[in-house]
Design a protein around this motif. Sequence first.
Motif, PDB file in Angstrom:
ATOM      1  N   LYS A 340       0.827  -1.211   0.000  1.00  0.00           N
ATOM      2  CA  LYS A 340       0.000   0.000   0.000  1.00  0.00           C
ATOM      3  C   LYS A 340       0.860   1.260   0.000  1.00  0.00           C
ATOM      4  O   LYS A 340       0.532   2.249  -0.669  1.00  0.00           O
ATOM      5  N   VAL A 341       1.954   1.228   0.749  1.00  0.00           N
ATOM      6  CA  VAL A 341       2.875   2.372   0.757  1.00  0.00           C
ATOM      7  C   VAL A 341       3.453   2.583  -0.641  1.00  0.00           C
ATOM      8  O   VAL A 341       3.511   3.707  -1.149  1.00  0.00           O
ATOM      9  N   ARG A 342       3.873   1.497  -1.272  1.00  0.00           N
ATOM     10  CA  ARG A 342       4.453   1.626  -2.618  1.00  0.00           C
ATOM     11  C   ARG A 342       3.421   2.061  -3.636  1.00  0.00           C
ATOM     12  O   ARG A 342       3.713   2.890  -4.515  1.00  0.00           O
ATOM     13  N   ASP A 343       2.213   1.538  -3.547  1.00  0.00           N
ATOM     14  CA  ASP A 343       1.170   1.955  -4.476  1.00  0.00           C
ATOM     15  C   ASP A 343       0.881   3.449  -4.344  1.00  0.00           C
ATOM     16  O   ASP A 343       0.601   4.132  -5.335  1.00  0.00           O
ATOM     17  N   ALA A 344       0.949   3.960  -3.116  1.00  0.00           N
ATOM     18  CA  ALA A 344       0.624   5.367  -2.879  1.00  0.00           C
ATOM     19  C   ALA A 344       1.778   6.312  -3.170  1.00  0.00           C
ATOM     20  O   ALA A 344       1.570   7.455  -3.571  1.00  0.00           O
ATOM     21  N   HIS A 345       3.023   5.837  -2.967  1.00  0.00           N
ATOM     22  CA  HIS A 345       4.167   6.745  -3.039  1.00  0.00           C
ATOM     23  C   HIS A 345       5.330   6.199  -3.851  1.00  0.00           C
ATOM     24  O   HIS A 345       6.463   6.660  -3.702  1.00  0.00           O
ATOM     25  N   GLY A 346       5.055   5.238  -4.719  1.00  0.00           N
ATOM     26  CA  GLY A 346       6.110   4.653  -5.532  1.00  0.00           C
ATOM     27  C   GLY A 346       6.004   5.037  -6.991  1.00  0.00           C
ATOM     28  O   GLY A 346       5.276   5.948  -7.364  1.00  0.00           O
ATOM     29  N   TRP A 347       6.734   4.306  -7.821  1.00  0.00           N
ATOM     30  CA  TRP A 347       6.771   4.626  -9.231  1.00  0.00           C
ATOM     31  C   TRP A 347       7.130   3.374 -10.043  1.00  0.00           C
ATOM     32  O   TRP A 347       7.560   2.373  -9.484  1.00  0.00           O
TER      33      TRP A 347
END
Length: 349
Positions: A340-347
């Motif tokens: 969820k962290v990567r989906d929200a703040h990743g690339w």
Amino acid sequence: MAGKNNFPKLHNAMWPGLVGKGPDSEPPIDLDTMIALTAAAQVNGVTFDGIDIFHAAPHTDIDFTADEAKALAEKAAKHNLAIGSIVAPVWPPVGGGSAMGSAEDRRKFVANVRKSCELGKALRDLGVRKYGVIRIDSASSPADWAKDPAGNTKLIAQTWREACDVAKDFGERLAAEGEICWGGMHSWKAMVDTLEQTDRPGIIGFQADMAHTLLYTMGYNAPEAALLPEGFDWKDQAQLDAALVKMTDLLRPWTIDFHVAQNDGTVKGMGYHDKTGRHCMVTDPNGRLDIVKHAGMWLRNKDGSLTRAMKHICWDGCMFPNEVMMKQQTWNDILGVMIKVRDAHGWEG
């Protein structure tokens, strides 16, 4: 169904199998078991991409041989896991020394940083490590530091500069872990001051752990640096967010390594480890952090753009009870929030 982003890579820390364990606590968990639990975690087809490791026995011998480095690389590769950041054993009990101690103490500190840089290079040469840092601290207590704040900060900075020279020779970067149990790093103010005095931007930076940095806002071990009032009402999300924004704005420019974590606003010590930010499960009803939202304060700039400062992020379950750590569901839940962290703040990269 895979997540929408593939960066930053998702790692699990191996040192929770050792830190806080021991004769006066619980037995350590061996590296093979920690790797197996990590590799088995899966959420909708997504798995962990790698591990961050602790350069200390019984997981990884500080005086490793070429064969031992090869065996470590093979253990990770067998499970399709990369190796990222390495915790350098800079503390006296494992052959290091205080960064603000005697000349011999400081020599030992730098010597062990060198050994971890050597391990990092060996793992790069073996093809399992393409990103990550060497993690350090001051190996000193806040109480000892407070005996001479100015002089001790100057000594820590001097030791860190020497360690930076070593890291630069190996193509490595050092990340100083902000934690209330380390002198000269025990508050956000002290941390910024020590990094500025070290004055090696691009070689040394900050390693933010959400469980530890929450304690920064509360002024544990440094009341003068508190950003939240005594008796703070945790229902006041606006005030909490404002405190976290102020802190992250100051430390984010230095941040080159990041641990996703949860904290219930209390401290914990276990085994030989001093009291520090308490790591809680993602499902803990007493958790004070909105993990995904507050991770974004570290992973995004003030204008909302992505920092892209880290190619990987790591979960730190330091001082979790063994009973919790041996449950596969624990790591599935952790992986779920990491996604969820990567989906929200990743690339995508």
